[in-house]
Design a protein around this motif. Structure first.
Motif, short mmCIF file in Angstrom:
data_model
loop_
_atom_site.label_atom_id
_atom_site.label_comp_id
_atom_site.label_asym_id
_atom_site.label_seq_id
_atom_site.Cartn_x
_atom_site.Cartn_y
_atom_site.Cartn_z
N ILE A 36 -31.62 -20.88 -54.62
CA ILE A 36 -32.87 -20.87 -53.74
C ILE A 36 -32.42 -21.13 -52.50
CG2 ILE A 36 -34.23 -21.40 -56.02
CD1 ILE A 36 -34.12 -24.47 -54.92
N ASN A 37 -31.45 -21.60 -52.08
CA ASN A 37 -30.94 -22.00 -50.66
C ASN A 37 -30.45 -20.81 -50.26
OD1 ASN A 37 -29.72 -23.08 -48.35
ND2 ASN A 37 -29.51 -25.01 -49.16
N TRP A 38 -31.04 -20.18 -49.04
CA TRP A 38 -30.63 -19.36 -48.27
C TRP A 38 -28.97 -19.31 -48.08
CZ3 TRP A 38 -31.25 -14.17 -48.02
CH2 TRP A 38 -30.65 -13.36 -47.07
N GLY A 39 -28.38 -20.39 -47.58
CA GLY A 39 -27.08 -20.83 -47.37
C GLY A 39 -26.14 -20.36 -48.54
N ARG A 40 -26.85 -20.59 -49.80
CA ARG A 40 -25.99 -19.93 -50.81
C ARG A 40 -26.07 -18.71 -51.18
NH1 ARG A 40 -25.39 -21.53 -56.20
NH2 ARG A 40 -25.63 -19.30 -56.65
N LEU A 41 -27.03 -18.02 -51.04
CA LEU A 41 -27.24 -16.43 -51.32
C LEU A 41 -26.68 -15.66 -50.29
CD1 LEU A 41 -28.65 -14.75 -53.26
CD2 LEU A 41 -30.72 -14.48 -51.75
N LEU A 42 -26.71 -16.06 -48.86
CA LEU A 42 -26.02 -15.45 -48.05
C LEU A 42 -24.69 -14.80 -48.12
CD1 LEU A 42 -26.30 -13.74 -45.21
CD2 LEU A 42 -25.98 -16.18 -44.13
N PRO A 43 -23.85 -15.85 -48.31
CA PRO A 43 -22.37 -15.59 -48.61
C PRO A 43 -22.05 -14.38 -49.94
CG PRO A 43 -22.76 -18.07 -48.49
CD PRO A 43 -23.99 -17.36 -48.59
N GLN A 44 -23.15 -14.34 -50.49
CA GLN A 44 -22.90 -13.57 -51.87
C GLN A 44 -23.11 -12.23 -51.30
OE1 GLN A 44 -25.28 -16.46 -54.67
NE2 GLN A 44 -24.35 -14.96 -55.76
N ILE A 45 -23.80 -11.89 -50.32
CA ILE A 45 -24.09 -10.50 -49.90
C ILE A 45 -22.42 -9.96 -49.39
CG2 ILE A 45 -25.02 -9.21 -48.14
CD1 ILE A 45 -27.44 -11.05 -47.84
N VAL A 46 -21.96 -10.76 -49.12
CA VAL A 46 -20.45 -10.53 -48.19
C VAL A 46 -19.55 -9.67 -49.17
CG1 VAL A 46 -18.36 -11.33 -46.91
CG2 VAL A 46 -20.69 -12.36 -46.54
N TYR A 47 -19.53 -10.15 -50.44
CA TYR A 47 -18.42 -9.79 -51.43
C TYR A 47 -18.70 -8.25 -51.67
CZ TYR A 47 -20.80 -12.58 -55.11
OH TYR A 47 -21.77 -13.04 -55.90
N TYR A 48 -20.04 -7.75 -51.91
CA TYR A 48 -20.44 -6.50 -52.10
C TYR A 48 -19.70 -5.54 -50.78
CZ TYR A 48 -23.25 -8.60 -55.82
OH TYR A 48 -23.39 -9.05 -57.24
N PHE A 49 -20.22 -5.95 -49.77
CA PHE A 49 -19.70 -5.22 -48.64
C PHE A 49 -18.04 -5.38 -48.45
CE2 PHE A 49 -23.74 -5.64 -46.70
CZ PHE A 49 -24.12 -4.49 -46.01
N SER A 50 -17.48 -6.22 -48.95
CA SER A 50 -15.90 -6.41 -48.95
C SER A 50 -15.41 -5.62 -50.21
CB SER A 50 -15.52 -7.71 -49.18
OG SER A 50 -14.37 -7.81 -49.26
N ALA A 51 -15.99 -5.61 -51.36
CA ALA A 51 -15.89 -4.74 -52.40
C ALA A 51 -15.82 -3.29 -52.04
CB ALA A 51 -16.31 -4.81 -53.55
N TYR A 52 -16.98 -2.63 -51.32
CA TYR A 52 -17.13 -1.22 -50.61
C TYR A 52 -15.85 -1.05 -49.77
CZ TYR A 52 -19.23 3.22 -49.70
OH TYR A 52 -19.29 4.64 -49.46
N CYS A 53 -15.57 -1.83 -48.94
CA CYS A 53 -14.67 -1.68 -48.09
C CYS A 53 -13.07 -1.55 -48.43
CB CYS A 53 -14.55 -2.93 -46.96
SG CYS A 53 -16.11 -2.85 -45.91
N ASP A 54 -12.89 -2.46 -49.55
CA ASP A 54 -11.83 -2.25 -50.25
C ASP A 54 -11.54 -1.08 -50.83
OD1 ASP A 54 -10.78 -4.74 -49.31
OD2 ASP A 54 -11.23 -5.80 -51.26
N LEU A 55 -12.49 -0.55 -51.64
CA LEU A 55 -12.49 0.79 -52.32
C LEU A 55 -12.38 1.93 -51.25
CD1 LEU A 55 -15.28 0.48 -54.67
CD2 LEU A 55 -13.03 0.41 -55.29
N LEU A 56 -13.01 1.89 -50.04
CA LEU A 56 -12.67 2.66 -48.84
C LEU A 56 -11.13 2.72 -48.49
CD1 LEU A 56 -15.69 2.72 -46.38
CD2 LEU A 56 -14.56 4.60 -47.52
N ALA A 57 -10.65 1.21 -48.28
CA ALA A 57 -9.20 1.20 -47.97
C ALA A 57 -8.11 1.76 -48.84
CB ALA A 57 -9.19 -0.11 -47.48
#
Length: 504
Positions: free
Chosen positions: A230-251
């Protein structure tokens, strides 16, 4: 970047205020007033970066009252210096069957909650300074197993904080319970409640908005905050690993060009983990389908498929306990987004849920739900079959929650005939956190009454996989917390943790 409340669109607070406060005064959840967009060129640039650089880039778009140096300090403290195995927080394992397993359990507590809760204490302490608060932050946590330990570990001995965790007495695995009840730290407290996770979560939300407790805290220079999603500071970092996963698949050339779409398969109960994936898609991440995987507590499956949210159903205690949830808090944020920030409609649905245990959305919400999401569920036997199938065919050992995702993904492929889209399965916990269930799925030598650590050793010997040291070390640790309270007495437990005498 300011933040609005899902229950009052007129509210505007800074990022630091949203993180420090955790939840809006009227009970709404904070959401950013707009979302940044990342182009295909941006994704290619991020693909050349490491995890901390990716995290700093994405966080900076949302934390406009933090300096670049402050954000870099936070992500460096959270994700380097041995906090995660090999300093790689979110590795991908490619299986022969085409599944891409995004392993989010290589951190201090062997669960995906570490990805956010190693970062949140740094964001919170900086946020308190920014809002010029000299108050002690009392972190209230309701957990279905993994959030509790990850929050306790993240906030352990952090100056200016106290943390109180509530968990359902019979609703977590033996290893999850041991992790919490042996927690070290001078500022931590753990209590079981007589009830399920929904009871714990409802109790915590009620305490957050209790005027009497708020007044007592104010008098004692303490403020509430939250480590739940419920805390935005908890949810925001979770967005990062989806971007990171996509970038790793690209790499690694699993996907051939920026813009190629992927599926994301998420086992979820409280909807936070898949909401982060939805936000990533909203921000330009090329996602074809968000696949929502539930266990027998399939309230989310029914909602996505029918538009009816109905928590008045039988509650199942399953072998995937972190998903044993009937009130999914973060769904409120999705409803707010799909109604184009109509807080009045959201308030109406939440009132219906509180009063009647159900609500129903119209076609204007249901149609985009069907376009964005696929939803399915499986029971415990199917979960065990998925564990065994992955182990037998791939020699890949997964936990009970990841197995739910694998099963529902196969349902999706069968129903949609979509065999071409690269699919990322979010693997949320080490199998050793649920050794009893995993061992029973893969071995004929399983004996239910064997001690838990004997089962862990047997699972390691049978599969040739290593027991995480964080799990192995628990056997020698002293149990510190054994308190059990009723749902009605949670308030008294919180005041005791805060060292406040209740008013007569």
């Amino acid at each position: 970047m300011n933040y609005k409340s899902t229950r009052n669109s007129g509210i505007r607070v800074s990022a630091s205020q949203a993180i420090a406060q955790g939840i809006s005064a009227e009970g709404g959840l904070f959401v950013p007033e707009n979302f940044p967009h990342y182009s295909h060129t941006d994704l290619l640039e991020l693909a050349r970066c490491g995890y901390t650089e990716r995290a700093a880039c994405i966080l900076s778009a949302f934390l406009s009252d933090f300096t670049a140096e402050e954000i870099q300090e936070c992500v460096t403290a959270a994700y380097t210096n041995g906090k995660f195995e090999k300093d790689i927080p979110a590795p991908i394992t490619s299986l022969k069957n085409g599944m891409q397993m995004l392993e989010l359990w290589h951190g201090p507590t062997c669960a995906f909650k570490d990805m956010a809760l190693q970062l949140l204490p740094h964001l919170l302490t900086k946020s308190l300074k920014k809002i010029h608060s000299s108050k002690t932050a009392l972190i209230l946590v309701a957990t279905s197993g993994d959030t509790g330990k990850a929050a306790l570990e993240g906030f352990k001995d952090v100056d200016g904080t106290l943390i109180q965790v509530f968990y359902p007495q019979n609703g977590v695995s033996p290893m999850q319970k041991r992790q919490m009840c042996t927690q070290e730290g001078s500022n931590v407290a753990v209590c079981a409640i007589e009830g399920n996770f929904d009871d714990a979560q409802t109790g915590v939300k009620r305490i957050f908005t209790d005027p009497e407790i708020k007044q007592l805290l104010e008098q004692n220079k303490i403020l509430f905050s939250s480590a739940n999603s419920i805390n935005w500071g908890r949810l925001l970092p979770q967005i990062v690993y989806y971007f990171s996963a996509y970038c790793d698949l690209l790499a690694n050339d699993t996907i051939k060009c920026a813009g190629e779409k992927i599926n994301v398969v998420v086992p979820t109960g409280n909807f936070g983990n898949i909401l982060a994936a939805y936000y990533a898609k909203k921000m330009g991440l090329p996602v074809h389908k968000l696949i929502c995987a539930s266990n027998s507590n399939n309230v989310l499956t029914e909602f996505i498929n029918t538009g009816v949210y109905n928590r008045k159903r039988e509650f199942h205690t399953t072998i995937s306990p972190s998903m044993d949830i009937l009130v999914s808090s973060n769904l409120e944020r999705l409803l707010y987004d799909l109604t184009e920030n109509d807080s009045e409609r959201v308030v109406g649905w939440m009132k219906e849920l509180a009063a009647n245990g159900r609500y129903q959305v119209g076609d204007d919400v249901l149609c985009p739900l069907h376009e964005l999401f696929y939803a399915g569920y499986c029971d415990d036997e199917e979960t065990k079959e998925a564990i065994k199938e992955l182990y037998d065919s791939e020699h890949y050992l997964c936990d009970t929650h990841t197995a739910v995702a694998a099963n529902v993904y196969q349902q999706y492929v069968k129903n949609s005939k979509d065999t071409e889209t690269v699919s990322v399965i979010v693997s949320t916990a080490s199998p050793y956190k649920f050794a009893d269930s995993v061992l029973s799925a893969v071995s004929d030598q399983y004996q239910k009454d064997e001690p838990e650590f004997d089962k862990i050793q047997k699972l390691s010997e049978l599969t040739g996989t290593a027991v995480p040291p964080q799990i192995a070390e628990l056997q020698a640790k002293t149990v510190r917390f054994g308190t059990i309270c009723s749902r009605e007495n949670m308030k008294e437990i919180v005041l005791k943790t805060a060292k406040i005498e209740p008013q007569a």
